[in-house]
Design an enzyme around this catalytic site. Structure first.
Site, mmCIF file in Angstrom:
data_model
loop_
_atom_site.group_PDB
_atom_site.id
_atom_site.type_symbol
_atom_site.label_atom_id
_atom_site.label_comp_id
_atom_site.label_asym_id
_atom_site.label_seq_id
_atom_site.Cartn_x
_atom_site.Cartn_y
_atom_site.Cartn_z
ATOM 1 N N ASP A 18 0.885 -1.176 0.000
ATOM 2 C CA ASP A 18 0.000 0.000 0.000
ATOM 3 C C ASP A 18 0.917 1.218 0.000
ATOM 4 O OD1 ASP A 18 -2.262 1.668 0.292
ATOM 5 O OD2 ASP A 18 -1.980 1.745 2.461
ATOM 6 N N SER A 19 0.317 2.387 -0.213
ATOM 7 C CA SER A 19 1.111 3.608 -0.134
ATOM 8 C C SER A 19 1.567 3.873 1.302
ATOM 9 C CB SER A 19 0.280 4.793 -0.636
ATOM 10 O OG SER A 19 -0.945 4.860 0.065
ATOM 11 N N TYR A 50 -0.723 8.622 -2.530
ATOM 12 C CA TYR A 50 -0.864 8.305 -3.958
ATOM 13 C C TYR A 50 -2.137 8.951 -4.533
ATOM 14 C CZ TYR A 50 2.484 4.328 -3.808
ATOM 15 O OH TYR A 50 3.590 3.528 -3.708
ATOM 16 N N CYS A 81 -3.680 -1.161 -2.013
ATOM 17 C CA CYS A 81 -3.996 0.263 -2.174
ATOM 18 C C CYS A 81 -4.966 0.423 -3.349
ATOM 19 C CB CYS A 81 -2.696 1.010 -2.453
ATOM 20 S SG CYS A 81 -2.928 2.740 -2.842
ATOM 21 N N THR A 83 -5.881 3.083 -4.936
ATOM 22 C CA THR A 83 -5.350 3.980 -5.974
ATOM 23 C C THR A 83 -4.347 3.222 -6.850
ATOM 24 O OG1 THR A 83 -5.587 5.840 -4.444
ATOM 25 C CG2 THR A 83 -4.195 6.183 -6.366
ATOM 26 N N GLU A 160 -5.859 9.055 9.341
ATOM 27 C CA GLU A 160 -4.454 9.007 9.802
ATOM 28 C C GLU A 160 -4.308 9.722 11.150
ATOM 29 O OE1 GLU A 160 -1.207 8.518 7.902
ATOM 30 O OE2 GLU A 160 -2.206 7.354 6.344
ATOM 31 N N CYS A 192 -11.243 2.857 -0.617
ATOM 32 C CA CYS A 192 -9.947 3.374 -0.163
ATOM 33 C C CYS A 192 -9.594 2.658 1.128
ATOM 34 C CB CYS A 192 -10.054 4.882 0.078
ATOM 35 S SG CYS A 192 -8.565 5.597 0.810
ATOM 36 N N HIS A 194 -8.334 3.539 3.813
ATOM 37 C CA HIS A 194 -8.557 4.222 5.092
ATOM 38 C C HIS A 194 -10.022 4.307 5.503
ATOM 39 C CE1 HIS A 194 -4.490 5.398 4.259
ATOM 40 N NE2 HIS A 194 -4.400 6.127 5.345
HETATM 41 N N1 DGL Z 1 -3.933 3.839 0.019
HETATM 42 C C1 DGL Z 1 -4.647 4.885 -0.691
HETATM 43 C C2 DGL Z 1 -5.885 4.250 -1.349
HETATM 44 O O1 DGL Z 1 -6.370 3.227 -0.916
HETATM 45 C C3 DGL Z 1 -5.046 6.013 0.232
HETATM 46 C C4 DGL Z 1 -3.857 6.816 0.751
HETATM 47 C C5 DGL Z 1 -3.103 7.544 -0.359
HETATM 48 O O2 DGL Z 1 -3.658 8.477 -0.973
HETATM 49 O O3 DGL Z 1 -1.953 7.173 -0.610
HETATM 50 O O4 DGL Z 1 -6.394 4.770 -2.303
#
Ligand code: DGL
Length: 275
Positions: A18-19, A50, A81, A83, A160, A192, A194
């Site tokens: 993941d990012s 990301y 992730c 994204t 976060e 997403c 989060h």
């Molecule tokens: N992990 C990213 C997602 O699921 C969210 C956090 C980011 O923008 O890096 O899209």
């Protein structure tokens, strides 16, 4: 040209990236569903977030992250992730031999079967929503479903920050989700990593009649089913290892990550991945 990995073995780990910390929600479900499997997690914290970056940039990051995990001899790769999965899944599949899946498709399948009135809402980062990946995946199951999408970028920093139930989170949720409620959706995809952490506030905002779909459970099931069908499940009862790598400071990742996972993150290592 594919990067060959001739050493895919039953004893290899499941690689997840993941990012940042968000994908730990996915790792937690995979670890629960597959208690004998070693897992290795990579959080690309140096390049986070990301969600506001271009498709090309995110694809480049996804390829680098995958290359690192593949170099560790993983037997399965999960792009946790949303994204990165919406931008880079195809490029990663084309570049590596390791069986790979991303969070979008299993979640879209679940949403398509959950809706009763054929109106599905999708929320995610700007980049995920702009990609149209969820619409495409949902329509592959049922082209008659109407998909209403909405980027909700502020949800990531709120999660976060650990502001899961604060007033500010409620206000932001109302502002973002009002249009979707007015469209009469009965199912909402949390597209997403989060957003599952804000489930309580999201449920209170959209109402209990709207089914929330997140990626963790559907993808954990897909990983389990796929490894089983490939005969790649490790069948020994032994203490498994969960290993964590990050591309920035391990301390911050550990602090935030522990609030995501709810158990201590031991042994978070730093790795430099040049892009
Ligand atoms: N992990 C990213 C997602 O699921 C969210 C956090 C980011 O923008 O890096 O899209």
């Amino acid at each position: 040209m594919k990067e060959k990995n001739n050493h895919i073995s039953q004893n290899g780990s499941i690689g997840v990236f993941d990012s940042g910390v968000g994908g730990l929600t996915v790792l937690r479900e995979i670890a629960r569903a597959l208690p004998n499997e070693d897992c290795v997690y990579l959080g690309d914290t140096a390049r986070l977030p990301y969600g506001n970056k271009s498709r090309d940039t995110v694809t480049k990051f996804a390829l680098k992250n995958s290359s690192f995990l593949v170099s560790l001899g993983i037997k399965f790769l999960v792009i946790a992730c949303n994204t990165a999965a919406s931008a880079g899944l195809d490029a990663v599949k084309e570049s590596f031999d390791v069986p790979t899946t991303g969070v979008i498709k299993p979640e879209a399948r679940r949403a398509a079967t959950a809706t009763r009135n054929g109106k599905v809402g999708v929320i995610g980062t700007r980049s995920t929503i702009a990609s149209g990946a969820y619409e495409l995946a949902i329509h592959q199951h049922d082209s008659g479903i109407t998909v209403h999408s909405r980027p909700c970028p502020l949800f990531v920093p709120l999660a976060e920050e650990g502001w899961f139930e604060e007033d500010v989170t409620r206000l932001v949720a109302e502002r973002y989700l009002m249009d979707l409620i007015n469209e009469g959706i009965d199912t909402l995809v949390l597209g997403c990593t989060h957003y599952p952490l804000l489930k309580k506030v999201i449920t209170e905002t959209v109402g209990r009649d709207v089914a929330l779909v997140d990626s963790a459970v559907p993808i954990a099931r897909e990983v389990k089913d796929t490894l089983k069908s490939m005969g790649m499940l490790r069948d020994v009862n032994r203490r498994r290892r969960l290993t964590y790598y990050v591309t920035d400071d391990p301390k911050i990742f550990t602090q935030v990550g522990e609030s995501f996972l709810g158990f201590p993150l031991d042994d978070v290592r730093h790795v430099d991945i040049a892009v």
